[in-house]
Design an enzyme around this catalytic site. Sequence first.
Site, PDB file in Angstrom:
ATOM      1  N   ASP A 181       0.810  -1.210   0.000  1.00 43.06           N
ATOM      2  CA  ASP A 181       0.000   0.000   0.000  1.00 43.06           C
ATOM      3  C   ASP A 181       0.849   1.269   0.000  1.00 43.06           C
ATOM      4  OD1 ASP A 181      -1.984  -1.855   0.341  1.00 43.06           O
ATOM      5  OD2 ASP A 181      -2.915  -0.870   2.069  1.00 43.06           O
ATOM      6  N   ASP A 182       0.206   2.340  -0.388  1.00 47.34           N
ATOM      7  CA  ASP A 182       0.685   3.723  -0.201  1.00 47.34           C
ATOM      8  C   ASP A 182       1.734   4.183  -1.202  1.00 47.34           C
ATOM      9  OD1 ASP A 182      -0.918   3.447   1.999  1.00 47.34           O
ATOM     10  OD2 ASP A 182       0.641   3.807   3.490  1.00 47.34           O
ATOM     11  N   HIS A 199      -6.064   3.078  -3.951  1.00 45.39           N
ATOM     12  CA  HIS A 199      -5.927   3.334  -2.511  1.00 45.39           C
ATOM     13  C   HIS A 199      -6.289   4.795  -2.231  1.00 45.39           C
ATOM     14  CE1 HIS A 199      -4.786   2.164   1.461  1.00 45.39           C
ATOM     15  NE2 HIS A 199      -3.655   2.834   1.518  1.00 45.39           N
ATOM     16  N   HIS A 250      -5.292   9.472   0.547  1.00 48.98           N
ATOM     17  CA  HIS A 250      -5.184   8.681   1.773  1.00 48.98           C
ATOM     18  C   HIS A 250      -5.827   9.330   2.992  1.00 48.98           C
ATOM     19  CE1 HIS A 250      -3.435   5.790   4.615  1.00 48.98           C
ATOM     20  NE2 HIS A 250      -3.117   5.051   3.558  1.00 48.98           N
ATOM     21  N   HIS A 266       3.725  -2.294   3.085  1.00 50.75           N
ATOM     22  CA  HIS A 266       3.809  -0.931   2.538  1.00 50.75           C
ATOM     23  C   HIS A 266       5.147  -0.759   1.844  1.00 50.75           C
ATOM     24  CE1 HIS A 266       0.863  -0.693   5.812  1.00 50.75           C
ATOM     25  NE2 HIS A 266       0.279   0.257   5.083  1.00 50.75           N
TER      26      HIS A 266
END
Length: 507
Positions: free
Chosen positions: A302-303, A352, A356, A446
């Site tokens: 993620d991210d 995503h 965020h 991540h």
Amino acid sequence: MHRMRFVGGVALLTVAMIGCGSTATSLAADGLIPSEPTLVEYADPSRVEGLTTATITDGDSGERRVHIVYPVLADAPGLTERLRAVVTERLDRFTATAVRPAGRDGSARPELNVDWLLPAATEQVVGVRLGVGELTQSGWRESRTTVWYDRVERRAVDSAGLLSGGPALASLAGLVRAELAGRGPGVDASAVRADARLFDSVGFNRHGDLVVEFDDYQVAAGSLGRVAVAVPAGRTEGLLSPTGLRARAAAVRAGRLPVSTPTAESIKASIKAAAAGKPPARSTRAGTVDCAAVRCVALTFDDGPGPATGELLDALAARGARATFFVTGSNAVARPDLLGRMSREGHLVANHTWSHRDLASLPPGRAAHQLTRAQEAIGQAIGQAPTLVRPPYGSAGAGVAEAARGLGLAVVGWDVDALDARDRDPRAVARRVVAGVRPGSIVLMHDVHRPAVEAVPEILRRLSAEGYAFVTVPELFGSAGTRPGQTYRSGPAAPAAPGGPAASARS
Ligand code: NI
């Protein structure tokens, strides 16, 4: 210099930038497109050589949510230092004062979110506008700070550095006060003083007019949202520093782009256009591994993409492993090259959100906008619409599932958390993942955390030795696939490999 070729990037800004003369409106009023002078156009970050991002996150503590991203330019270390100082100061202040807001469902947590745009990026000057959102007891409070880097003078300055000095700031304050005085109720022109802290987000529109943006509540009631003033170029003669003149020249060279808000239809059309001539991404072909017969695990990252993502792709390629990347739209537009590589190498690229924020903390319109804007940015990078979304912090209400369904997105959680923000030691991350994985597991990692990336070769080695195949999330579900609007935390239980211990997936 090159300007954003993706209209979605401009769209949120137009939505966020209402307030000059016309009826002031908050960010929630998605779809309103003002044609007004305080609109600043932004450069396409993917055209800026050597640009990566730095990410500061904290979603683990339970009490606070923090997600900060800012650009890092390899050849402008002074800019990076200044940006780091700005966000660190904001984070410290947030940490010291954050109070649990009254959430609609009682679950809201204090949240700090910082994203960025480039008001200019030329060989002479770079501007970075940080958009800071802080969730407080009275809702989201937005502020803006623009830092400038003068490549000729090799130094970073705050926005006041665009001016030639104190007298210029006083003159500008007078001009702004006069303009605001005509805005009507809600705007307090007398709040404008010749104070550099009030003038901390200054840029230029395409005509070279100087644009001053104020933070929520700074000169107006918060419900007015962004209040900005455009001072005509002719009235700023003599007020600008050499850096200010370079910044203005960079803005005037801006392209001319249509401005729109992405809709389901426009996203489809732009992705179709982006897809022309590109081979379909292999990652869409679920079922290349039969997860009913083989132990499968879906590693998810993620991210990102971040500075270590290329290294991660190398490690995955070395083992023939596929993974799923939940990227933010903001990072996607900065590094479409990395998204393209993910897709070409058989990985799945998924949504995503744009920047965020906890979707459950946003009004429905803004939560949907977070999804559509990322959907468009990612779609343009890889030539196909993402089919999965992971809500930031795993936080989503019924409204989010509904919005996801409308965009054709299945909602993906996880059953194994690498807790990779917690460790500096990659071996600890690897141990935790290997101990937690069962057939059908979805592992949360991540790629913006270097220890997580460094743990991957060890994870691949040890799980391969246990007979695991590394697949994308949809592959876990074989021909059944994933359905839009449904939530998945792990794949269906698979039989243990011959000789291995029986295990079933947790849900
Ligand atoms: Ni995340």
